[in-house]
Design a protein around this motif. Structure first.
Motif, short mmCIF file in Angstrom:
data_model
loop_
_atom_site.label_atom_id
_atom_site.label_comp_id
_atom_site.label_asym_id
_atom_site.label_seq_id
_atom_site.Cartn_x
_atom_site.Cartn_y
_atom_site.Cartn_z
N GLY A 71 0.78 -1.22 0.00
CA GLY A 71 0.00 0.00 0.00
C GLY A 71 0.82 1.29 0.00
N LYS A 72 2.07 1.20 0.37
CA LYS A 72 3.01 2.33 0.33
C LYS A 72 4.28 1.82 -0.32
N PRO A 73 5.23 2.73 -0.66
CA PRO A 73 6.43 2.28 -1.36
C PRO A 73 7.19 1.14 -0.66
N LEU A 74 7.58 0.18 -1.46
CA LEU A 74 8.39 -0.94 -1.02
C LEU A 74 9.85 -0.48 -1.06
N LEU A 75 10.56 -0.59 0.07
CA LEU A 75 11.92 -0.07 0.14
C LEU A 75 12.99 -1.15 0.15
N ARG A 76 12.68 -2.32 0.67
CA ARG A 76 13.69 -3.38 0.78
C ARG A 76 13.07 -4.74 0.55
N LEU A 77 13.90 -5.66 0.07
CA LEU A 77 13.49 -7.05 0.00
C LEU A 77 14.70 -7.93 0.23
N GLY A 78 14.44 -9.15 0.64
CA GLY A 78 15.50 -10.12 0.89
C GLY A 78 14.97 -11.52 0.66
N TYR A 79 15.87 -12.43 0.36
CA TYR A 79 15.52 -13.82 0.10
C TYR A 79 16.20 -14.73 1.12
N THR A 80 15.61 -15.91 1.33
CA THR A 80 16.31 -16.94 2.08
C THR A 80 17.37 -17.55 1.17
N LYS A 81 18.29 -18.27 1.76
CA LYS A 81 19.40 -18.85 0.99
C LYS A 81 18.90 -19.79 -0.11
N ASP A 82 17.83 -20.53 0.16
CA ASP A 82 17.31 -21.45 -0.85
C ASP A 82 16.45 -20.76 -1.91
N GLY A 83 16.18 -19.47 -1.72
CA GLY A 83 15.41 -18.71 -2.68
C GLY A 83 13.92 -18.98 -2.67
N LYS A 84 13.44 -19.73 -1.69
CA LYS A 84 12.02 -20.09 -1.66
C LYS A 84 11.15 -19.09 -0.92
N THR A 85 11.76 -18.25 -0.09
CA THR A 85 10.98 -17.27 0.67
C THR A 85 11.54 -15.87 0.42
N LEU A 86 10.65 -14.95 0.14
CA LEU A 86 10.98 -13.56 -0.10
C LEU A 86 10.42 -12.73 1.06
N PHE A 87 11.19 -11.77 1.53
CA PHE A 87 10.73 -10.84 2.56
C PHE A 87 10.67 -9.45 1.94
N THR A 88 9.58 -8.72 2.18
CA THR A 88 9.43 -7.36 1.68
C THR A 88 9.16 -6.41 2.84
N ALA A 89 9.60 -5.16 2.70
CA ALA A 89 9.41 -4.16 3.76
C ALA A 89 9.44 -2.78 3.15
N GLY A 90 8.84 -1.82 3.86
CA GLY A 90 8.86 -0.47 3.32
C GLY A 90 8.24 0.58 4.20
N GLU A 91 7.69 1.58 3.54
CA GLU A 91 7.16 2.74 4.25
C GLU A 91 5.92 2.44 5.08
N ASP A 92 5.27 1.32 4.84
CA ASP A 92 4.08 0.99 5.63
C ASP A 92 4.42 0.39 7.00
N LYS A 93 5.73 0.27 7.30
CA LYS A 93 6.24 -0.19 8.59
C LYS A 93 6.05 -1.69 8.82
N VAL A 94 5.76 -2.43 7.78
CA VAL A 94 5.44 -3.85 7.90
C VAL A 94 6.44 -4.69 7.11
N VAL A 95 6.80 -5.86 7.67
CA VAL A 95 7.58 -6.87 6.96
C VAL A 95 6.62 -8.01 6.63
N LYS A 96 6.70 -8.47 5.40
CA LYS A 96 5.88 -9.60 4.97
C LYS A 96 6.79 -10.66 4.38
N SER A 97 6.41 -11.92 4.58
CA SER A 97 7.14 -13.00 3.92
C SER A 97 6.21 -13.61 2.87
N TRP A 98 6.84 -14.09 1.78
CA TRP A 98 6.13 -14.59 0.62
C TRP A 98 6.71 -15.91 0.17
#
Length: 72
Positions: free
Chosen positions: A9-36
């Motif tokens: 809902g607001k700009p996405l500022l950072r993302l990161g992956y697990t070593k196996d590449g199966k999980t993505l983490f996103t974070a940004g201006e909405d103050k929330v971290v999500k895993s995918w």
């Protein structure tokens, strides 16, 4: 990834992956971290909000924890 951008809902500022590449983490201006699920692009978890926008994100290779940094 596009789904993750709009899911915040607001700009996405950072993302990161697990070593196996199966999980993505996103974070940004909405103050929330999500895993995918990085293969299916399905949201797995929404973590409790941080006090401020998340400006940096580091993910442990296992995906069991992350570190988030804000302005202060």
């Amino acid at each position: 990834l596009v789904k993750g951008v709009f899911a915040h809902g607001k700009p996405l500022l950072r993302l990161g992956y697990t070593k196996d590449g199966k999980t993505l983490f996103t974070a940004g201006e909405d103050k929330v971290v999500k895993s995918w699920d990085a293969v299916k692009l399905v949201e797995k978890r929404v973590y409790p909000p941080h006090p401020d926008a998340i400006l940096d994100l580091a993910v442990h290779p296992s995906g069991e924890w992350y570190a988030a940094a804000r302005f202060d």
